[in-house]
Structure formats: structure tokens, C-alpha cells
Design a protein around this motif. Sequence first.
Motif, PDB file in Angstrom:
ATOM      1  N   GLU A   1       0.760  -1.052   0.361  1.00 33.01           N
ATOM      2  CA  GLU A   1      -0.368  -0.132   0.065  1.00 33.01           C
ATOM      3  C   GLU A   1       0.820   0.904  -0.341  1.00 33.01           C
ATOM      4  O   GLU A   1       1.070   2.151  -0.957  1.00 33.01           O
ATOM      5  CB  GLU A   1      -0.564   0.157   1.516  1.00 33.01           C
ATOM      6  CG  GLU A   1      -1.763  -0.823   0.924  1.00 33.01           C
ATOM      7  CD  GLU A   1      -3.102  -1.056   0.078  1.00 33.01           C
ATOM      8  OE1 GLU A   1      -3.389   0.433  -0.580  1.00 33.01           O
ATOM      9  OE2 GLU A   1      -4.021  -1.348   0.443  1.00 33.01           O
ATOM     10  N   ALA A   2       2.480   1.190   0.850  1.00 32.19           N
ATOM     11  CA  ALA A   2       2.662   2.646   0.859  1.00 32.19           C
ATOM     12  C   ALA A   2       3.910   2.824  -0.684  1.00 32.19           C
ATOM     13  O   ALA A   2       3.767   3.721  -1.093  1.00 32.19           O
ATOM     14  CB  ALA A   2       3.683   1.951   1.797  1.00 32.19           C
TER      15      ALA A   2
ATOM     16  N   PRO B   1      -7.888  -9.888  17.265  1.00 29.08           N
ATOM     17  CA  PRO B   1      -7.025 -10.852  17.953  1.00 29.08           C
ATOM     18  C   PRO B   1      -7.509 -12.256  17.301  1.00 29.08           C
ATOM     19  O   PRO B   1      -6.141 -12.882  18.028  1.00 29.08           O
ATOM     20  CB  PRO B   1      -7.462 -10.420  19.812  1.00 29.08           C
ATOM     21  CG  PRO B   1      -8.445  -9.837  19.144  1.00 29.08           C
ATOM     22  CD  PRO B   1      -8.553  -8.925  18.459  1.00 29.08           C
ATOM     23  N   THR B   2      -8.301 -12.842  17.095  1.00 27.42           N
ATOM     24  CA  THR B   2      -8.863 -13.773  17.043  1.00 27.42           C
ATOM     25  C   THR B   2      -8.914 -14.565  15.421  1.00 27.42           C
ATOM     26  O   THR B   2      -8.878 -15.617  14.906  1.00 27.42           O
ATOM     27  CB  THR B   2     -10.490 -14.371  16.756  1.00 27.42           C
ATOM     28  OG1 THR B   2     -10.662 -12.981  15.913  1.00 27.42           O
ATOM     29  CG2 THR B   2      -9.970 -14.278  18.246  1.00 27.42           C
ATOM     30  N   THR B   3      -7.475 -13.891  14.379  1.00 28.95           N
ATOM     31  CA  THR B   3      -7.031 -14.100  12.883  1.00 28.95           C
ATOM     32  C   THR B   3      -5.521 -14.088  13.096  1.00 28.95           C
ATOM     33  O   THR B   3      -5.095 -12.923  14.270  1.00 28.95           O
ATOM     34  CB  THR B   3      -7.787 -13.489  12.066  1.00 28.95           C
ATOM     35  OG1 THR B   3      -8.225 -13.861  10.869  1.00 28.95           O
ATOM     36  CG2 THR B   3      -7.504 -12.567  11.935  1.00 28.95           C
ATOM     37  N   ARG B   4      -4.796 -14.546  12.228  1.00 28.44           N
ATOM     38  CA  ARG B   4      -2.818 -14.499  11.592  1.00 28.44           C
ATOM     39  C   ARG B   4      -2.858 -14.226  10.631  1.00 28.44           C
ATOM     40  O   ARG B   4      -3.495 -14.887   9.130  1.00 28.44           O
ATOM     41  CB  ARG B   4      -2.554 -15.671  12.619  1.00 28.44           C
ATOM     42  CG  ARG B   4      -1.315 -15.398  12.357  1.00 28.44           C
ATOM     43  CD  ARG B   4      -0.923 -16.747  12.544  1.00 28.44           C
ATOM     44  NE  ARG B   4       0.684 -16.342  12.862  1.00 28.44           N
ATOM     45  CZ  ARG B   4       1.270 -17.359  11.490  1.00 28.44           C
ATOM     46  NH1 ARG B   4       1.392 -17.898  10.564  1.00 28.44           N
ATOM     47  NH2 ARG B   4       2.979 -16.923  11.434  1.00 28.44           N
ATOM     48  N   TYR B   5      -3.145 -12.391  10.013  1.00 29.16           N
ATOM     49  CA  TYR B   5      -2.587 -12.576   9.357  1.00 29.16           C
ATOM     50  C   TYR B   5      -0.746 -12.182   9.238  1.00 29.16           C
ATOM     51  O   TYR B   5      -0.156 -11.947   9.598  1.00 29.16           O
ATOM     52  CB  TYR B   5      -3.082 -10.455   8.611  1.00 29.16           C
ATOM     53  CG  TYR B   5      -2.422  -9.911   7.630  1.00 29.16           C
ATOM     54  CD1 TYR B   5      -3.290  -9.862   6.187  1.00 29.16           C
ATOM     55  CD2 TYR B   5      -0.740  -9.811   7.804  1.00 29.16           C
ATOM     56  CE1 TYR B   5      -2.466  -9.470   5.450  1.00 29.16           C
ATOM     57  CE2 TYR B   5      -0.630  -8.981   6.598  1.00 29.16           C
ATOM     58  CZ  TYR B   5      -1.466  -9.213   5.854  1.00 29.16           C
ATOM     59  OH  TYR B   5      -0.718  -8.602   4.536  1.00 29.16           O
TER      60      TYR B   5
ATOM     61  N   ILE C   1      -5.773  -3.706   4.642  1.00 23.57           N
ATOM     62  CA  ILE C   1      -5.816  -5.156   4.047  1.00 23.57           C
ATOM     63  C   ILE C   1      -5.329  -5.150   6.159  1.00 23.57           C
ATOM     64  O   ILE C   1      -5.830  -5.743   7.080  1.00 23.57           O
ATOM     65  CB  ILE C   1      -6.265  -5.747   4.124  1.00 23.57           C
ATOM     66  CG1 ILE C   1      -7.286  -5.537   2.195  1.00 23.57           C
ATOM     67  CG2 ILE C   1      -6.177  -7.711   4.822  1.00 23.57           C
ATOM     68  CD1 ILE C   1      -7.793  -6.964   1.071  1.00 23.57           C
ATOM     69  N   GLU C   2      -4.432  -5.059   6.157  1.00 18.99           N
ATOM     70  CA  GLU C   2      -3.397  -5.516   6.942  1.00 18.99           C
ATOM     71  C   GLU C   2      -3.628  -5.094   8.057  1.00 18.99           C
ATOM     72  O   GLU C   2      -3.619  -5.749   9.331  1.00 18.99           O
ATOM     73  CB  GLU C   2      -1.820  -5.469   6.689  1.00 18.99           C
ATOM     74  CG  GLU C   2      -0.841  -5.846   7.441  1.00 18.99           C
ATOM     75  CD  GLU C   2       0.815  -5.855   7.416  1.00 18.99           C
ATOM     76  OE1 GLU C   2       1.853  -6.374   8.265  1.00 18.99           O
ATOM     77  OE2 GLU C   2       1.289  -5.055   5.834  1.00 18.99           O
ATOM     78  N   SER C   3      -3.215  -3.627   7.992  1.00 15.76           N
ATOM     79  CA  SER C   3      -3.887  -2.801   9.147  1.00 15.76           C
ATOM     80  C   SER C   3      -5.194  -3.492  10.454  1.00 15.76           C
ATOM     81  O   SER C   3      -5.336  -2.971  11.499  1.00 15.76           O
ATOM     82  CB  SER C   3      -4.252  -0.959   8.796  1.00 15.76           C
ATOM     83  OG  SER C   3      -2.885  -0.789   8.738  1.00 15.76           O
TER      84      SER C   3
END
Length: 253
Positions: free
Chosen positions: A185-186, A209-213, A201-203
Motif C-alpha cells: 500500500e505504501a 486478535p482471533t485471526t492471523r494475517y 487490509i493488513e492494518s
Amino acid sequence: MKAIDRKIETRLGRDYAPRRILMIVSNPATLHGAPVGFFAEELTAAFYAFMKAGHRIELASPRGGEVVFDAHSDPRTPNGPYADDLVSLGFVSHPRFAALMQNTVSIDAVKVADFDAVWVAGGGAPLLTFKDDLLLHKLVADFYERDKVVALVCHGSSLLLWSRLSDGQALAQDKTWTGFSDAEEAQIDKAFGIKVNAYTIESEARRIPTTRYVCGEPNRPFAVRDGRLITGQQQYSSDLAAQLVLEALDDQD
């Protein structure tokens, strides 16, 4: 005479049981005053892989009707960065495939039972058009709950921020997945000289807390398979994610 060491490898091609795959792209939208659509390669690379495997493909969009490539990703754009994307160029130049983009099926006409997998492409429009589309959120969740393969690429994976199963649990709960990264994105912001997207999306994912990107290096193929959930980081990951879809479908035999 000295012997020459040689290593010879042979490979066998694979046969796939014919499946039916729904591919979803965004309807056109406007971003900072410019028209946007979906990223060409995120549809066409996977479409080509699925077609070669003998699968049947249907193209849909949330509202149905005509859909368009993002101009940035369109190989026909003069002096564009993706002029060498021969698969997308062939797709949009082929009478039968180009016609699919003129009249996509609306998702409210889709029957999940008719398909074995769903693929959602990203691009400039999804962060604008997918966020509040409750019917699309439910459709993707329904695919997953009915034991179908769910694949999302780039900004298409934004649906994992909002899609919930029938019990209220997030589809992404306890799942590992990827999507367009903050580093990427940057780079886009720098290239266009503005903050392109209001959120990333990443931010957003890292606030859950219940998912892992997870993500790989910017602009390098990176895809994740977590059971029947498959995600690709960006356009360069489309073919890699498509291969994971083929494997996941095979595993359901």
C-alpha cells in the motif's frame, strides 16, 4: 574419456475431475475521481489455470452486468506497466471471454450448491464496494460453511474482515491468511502521490486478535492455504493461489 554426470527428471501431467468454479469481481467504482474496477491478472491468471484443468467457470459480480479491468492493470493501457500480461490481453481480446465481462451474473442469482469453489479477485474497487455488501459477505461465508473451497486474492481478501458464519463467528477466526500488505500500500501511495485507500487490509486484520494475517515480501508471489481457505497476497500471487485451489479441490475427492 571422462564420464559426464547427468541428472534426468521426468514429470507426469495431472488429470483433474471436472469442477465448477464461481469467479467474482467487483463492479466499477470511482476512487479519487478516477474509475476503478478489478485487477486484470487476478481474474485471468486463475481463469486460465482453471480452464486448462478442465473446470467450468462462471463470472459474477455483486450487481451483475458489465465489469472492467482497472486501467492500471489493463495491458491495453498506453505505456501501462502490464503491457506484457499476455494472458489478460488474450482474455479481453477473445470474443467468448470478453463477452463474459459485458454481462456478469449478479450474486443474488447464484446458488452455492451449483459450485465447488469460489474465487474473489481484488483491484481498486473492492475496498470501496465490498465493505458494506452484506449479501456478498454472506455468499462467501455460505460457500465455506457448505464445505466449498474459498479463494480470495489481494484486496479481494478484505472480505475476511467482515464475512461471518451463520453462528456469528468470523470466517477468518483461527485462520491464517494473507492479502495486500501495508508495505505494498505504501508503494502505491508513493507512486500516485496520495493516500490511495482510506484503510488497509493488513492494518485492519492485525486489530483482530482471533485471526492471523501473514505476508511475504512486497510484489513477490505469496499464497496461503489454511484448509479450504486460500488467499493470495497480490496479483503476482494469482497463479500460485490458483494451484492451491486445484490441490484443495483434488483433496475433496
